[in-house]
Motif scaffolding. Structure first.
Motif, short mmCIF file in Angstrom:
data_model
loop_
_atom_site.label_atom_id
_atom_site.label_comp_id
_atom_site.label_asym_id
_atom_site.label_seq_id
_atom_site.Cartn_x
_atom_site.Cartn_y
_atom_site.Cartn_z
N ARG A 265 -6.11 -2.62 -6.37
CA ARG A 265 -6.85 -1.67 -7.20
C ARG A 265 -7.99 -0.97 -6.46
N ALA A 266 -7.73 -0.65 -5.22
CA ALA A 266 -8.70 0.06 -4.39
C ALA A 266 -7.98 1.15 -3.63
N LEU A 267 -8.74 2.13 -3.15
CA LEU A 267 -8.17 3.11 -2.23
C LEU A 267 -9.07 3.21 -1.01
N TYR A 268 -8.45 3.63 0.09
CA TYR A 268 -9.16 3.73 1.36
C TYR A 268 -8.92 5.10 1.96
N ILE A 269 -9.99 5.73 2.44
CA ILE A 269 -9.91 7.05 3.06
C ILE A 269 -10.24 6.89 4.54
N PRO A 270 -9.23 6.79 5.40
CA PRO A 270 -9.48 6.50 6.82
C PRO A 270 -10.41 7.49 7.50
N ILE B 279 -5.07 5.93 1.15
CA ILE B 279 -4.24 4.73 1.03
C ILE B 279 -4.53 4.05 -0.30
N LEU B 280 -3.50 3.87 -1.11
CA LEU B 280 -3.63 3.17 -2.39
C LEU B 280 -3.22 1.71 -2.19
N ASP B 281 -4.10 0.80 -2.54
CA ASP B 281 -3.84 -0.62 -2.33
C ASP B 281 -3.56 -1.32 -3.65
N MET C 109 0.84 -1.19 0.00
CA MET C 109 0.00 0.00 0.00
C MET C 109 0.88 1.25 0.00
N TYR C 110 0.28 2.36 -0.41
CA TYR C 110 1.03 3.61 -0.52
C TYR C 110 0.11 4.73 -0.04
N GLN D 151 2.88 -7.11 -6.12
CA GLN D 151 3.41 -6.98 -4.77
C GLN D 151 3.14 -5.64 -4.11
N ARG D 152 3.01 -4.56 -4.91
CA ARG D 152 2.92 -3.24 -4.29
C ARG D 152 2.44 -2.19 -5.27
N VAL D 153 2.19 -1.00 -4.72
CA VAL D 153 1.89 0.19 -5.52
C VAL D 153 3.20 0.94 -5.69
N LEU D 154 3.55 1.24 -6.93
CA LEU D 154 4.87 1.78 -7.25
C LEU D 154 4.74 3.19 -7.81
N PRO D 155 5.23 4.22 -7.10
CA PRO D 155 5.14 5.60 -7.62
C PRO D 155 6.00 5.78 -8.85
N MET D 156 5.40 6.34 -9.91
CA MET D 156 6.10 6.54 -11.17
C MET D 156 6.06 7.99 -11.61
#
Length: 220
Positions: free
Chosen positions: A17-22, A12-14, A1-2, A208-213
């Protein structure tokens, strides 16, 4: 996650293919296309039911990890008309009866309103607003209210090139200062390859992960 921050809220980017807003206990996905494999089977193409089952298992895992109060889908939750895949979803809904589900209508939503009412899915025809955020299927349909926009519809992907002519296409999240474009949640979709601008941050999704590009560092 990122983790990134937009409008003062952590997102949170998972890799699923989902995101979460705590702050809102909300999970957001787009373009899950439930019933797509069943639709193709009705048309005579032998697409295995396991295709949609895999997507639902991934969603189960995400709900277990984040335990959201709300699941928001920015369009194309359902692919077409009724088929047996949707009956499987009906059973799935019983397991998560306390989960609030909000759906912003996408271009593939063709089921009768009664179907959504029976499954306690809150349906919004155009967009849904929450605090500083606006959720819509297609970004161009968002109202001009200065809110940060989350959308889907495009199925964004990025082409990565390596040495020895290696190439791989990956789904991705795309962010800029005013909006976020979500990847298609369903594995049974293609990609629209994007060409990122210098104003955009792209986050490729690997197994395995979310990779910033992106060309700029994400806020952490």
């Amino acid at each position: 996650m990122y983790r990134i921050i937009k409008r003062g809220k952590t997102i949170i980017l998972d890799k699923d293919r989902a995101l979460y807003i705590p702050a809102y206990h909300m999970m957001v996905i787009s373009d899950i296309h439930l019933g797509k494999s069943g639709h193709f089977r009705k048309e005579g193409l032998q697409i295995p039911k396991q295709v949609s089952d895999t997507d639902m298992l991934r969603l189960d895992k995400l709900l277990e990890v984040y335990n959201p109060k709300t699941l928001l889908v920015t369009g194309d939750m359902f692919h077409h008309d009724h088929n047996l895949d949707l009956e499987t979803f009906r059973e799935w809904r019983k397991k998560y009866a306390s989960l609030e589900i909000i759906l912003v209508k996408g271009n593939h939503e063709r089921l009768p309103v009664l179907f959504y009412e029976e499954l306690a899915i809150k349906l919004f025809s155009d967009y849904y607003e929450l605090g500083e955020f606006c959720f819509v299927h297609n970004r161009k349909d968002a109202p001009d209210k200065g809110k940060f926009i989350f959308s889907g519809h495009i199925h964004p992907g990025i082409l990565l090139k390596g040495k020895a002519r290696q190439r791989i296409k990956l789904p991705c999240f795309v962010f800029d200062d005013t909006a976020a474009l979500l990847p298609a949640f369903s594995l049974f979709t293609g990609f629209f390859l994007i060409e990122a601008t210098k104003e955009q941050e792209v986050f490729a999704i690997t197994a395995q992960r979310v990779l910033p590009m992106g060309t700029r560092r994400a806020e952490i």
